[in-house]
Scaffold this motif. Structure first.
Motif, short mmCIF file in Angstrom:
data_model
loop_
_atom_site.label_atom_id
_atom_site.label_comp_id
_atom_site.label_asym_id
_atom_site.label_seq_id
_atom_site.Cartn_x
_atom_site.Cartn_y
_atom_site.Cartn_z
N ALA A 22 38.18 45.60 40.75
CA ALA A 22 39.07 44.46 40.81
C ALA A 22 39.42 43.91 39.44
N GLN A 23 40.61 43.33 39.35
CA GLN A 23 41.02 42.44 38.28
C GLN A 23 40.94 43.00 36.86
N ALA A 24 41.49 44.14 36.60
CA ALA A 24 41.65 44.58 35.22
C ALA A 24 42.94 43.95 34.72
N ALA A 25 42.89 42.66 34.38
CA ALA A 25 44.08 41.87 34.07
C ALA A 25 44.91 42.51 32.95
N THR A 26 44.27 42.97 31.87
CA THR A 26 44.98 43.65 30.79
C THR A 26 44.18 44.88 30.39
N THR A 27 44.86 46.02 30.40
CA THR A 27 44.23 47.29 30.03
C THR A 27 45.05 47.91 28.91
N ASP A 28 44.40 48.37 27.85
CA ASP A 28 45.09 49.02 26.74
C ASP A 28 44.80 50.52 26.81
N ALA A 38 45.63 54.21 36.84
CA ALA A 38 44.84 53.01 37.09
C ALA A 38 44.75 52.80 38.59
N SER A 39 43.54 52.58 39.10
CA SER A 39 43.32 52.23 40.51
C SER A 39 42.63 50.88 40.53
N VAL A 40 43.25 49.92 41.22
CA VAL A 40 42.78 48.54 41.13
C VAL A 40 42.73 47.89 42.51
N ARG A 41 41.61 47.22 42.78
CA ARG A 41 41.53 46.35 43.96
C ARG A 41 41.93 44.96 43.48
N THR A 42 42.93 44.40 44.12
CA THR A 42 43.44 43.10 43.72
C THR A 42 42.74 42.01 44.53
N PRO A 43 42.77 40.78 44.06
CA PRO A 43 42.20 39.68 44.83
C PRO A 43 43.12 39.30 45.99
N VAL A 122 52.26 44.98 36.60
CA VAL A 122 52.17 45.26 38.04
C VAL A 122 51.82 43.94 38.71
N SER A 123 52.68 43.51 39.63
CA SER A 123 52.48 42.22 40.28
C SER A 123 52.71 42.34 41.78
N GLY A 124 52.26 41.35 42.50
CA GLY A 124 52.42 41.32 43.94
C GLY A 124 51.40 40.37 44.54
N ALA A 125 51.12 40.58 45.83
CA ALA A 125 50.14 39.74 46.52
C ALA A 125 49.22 40.61 47.35
N GLY A 126 47.92 40.38 47.19
CA GLY A 126 46.92 41.02 48.05
C GLY A 126 46.84 40.23 49.34
#
Length: 171
Positions: A22-28, A38-43, A122-126
């Motif tokens: 979850a929550q890799a807000a900023t990745t370089d 990138a594979s991310v679980r969002t809140p 990458v934005s949206g709603a979980g």
């Protein structure tokens, strides 16, 4: 009692595994490799993740976003992938595309990009009970070489000579 404790431990292990992503807000990503993923679980609720990278040369960029839905537990609505070029005070939008629980997997070619610094937002709603889950992949494709002006002129001259010789033989 022992079974209840085992179930609690298993539930905690699954939850911690999901929370790890979850929550890799900023990745370089640094200099973009041939493939970045990138594979991310969002809140639960809105999210906005950033993936920064640079291109060392002129490249063609191809991106895919997948909303990995798991019934009502993990779901994304209003997913959006936007690509920006860092340009000082005001960054330039290169393009964007949408993805969500209905579209599933969406791919987009951003075209030929010059060397420089870029980033995805990458934005949206979980909207699932545990939030959402997405995968973003970014691929560099080889740029087809464009012939130099003198090469093109030589090719056209050669075709002209072949046409002249072919016409001469017909007579």
């Amino acid at each position: 009692m022992r079974l209840h404790f085992t179930l609690l431990a298993a539930t905690a292990a699954i939850a911690s595994t999901l929370a790890f992503n979850a929550q890799a807000a900023t990745t370089d990503w640094g200099v973009h490799d041939a493939l970045e993923v990138a594979s991310v679980r969002t809140p639960v609720g809105s999210f906005n993740d950033t993936y920064q990278f640079s291109l060392a040369a002129v490249e063609t960029l191809f991106s895919t976003a997948v909303s990995n839905n798991l019934t009502s537990a993990l779901n994304i609505t209003g997913g959006q992938v936007s690509l920006f070029r860092e340009a000082g005070a005001v960054d330039t939008t290169v393009g964007s595309f949408a993805f969500n629980d209905v579209t599933g997997s969406i791919s987009h070619a951003f075209g030929i990009l010059t060397a420089g610094d870029y980033y995805y937002e990458v934005s949206g709603a979980g909207t699932g009970s545990l939030g959402g889950f997405y995968t973003l992949s970014s691929t560099l494709l080889p740029v087809s070489p464009v012939p130099e002006a003198d090469s093109l002129a030589m090719m056209l001259a050669g075709l002209g000579v072949l046409g002249f010789l072919g016409r001469r033989r017909i007579r």
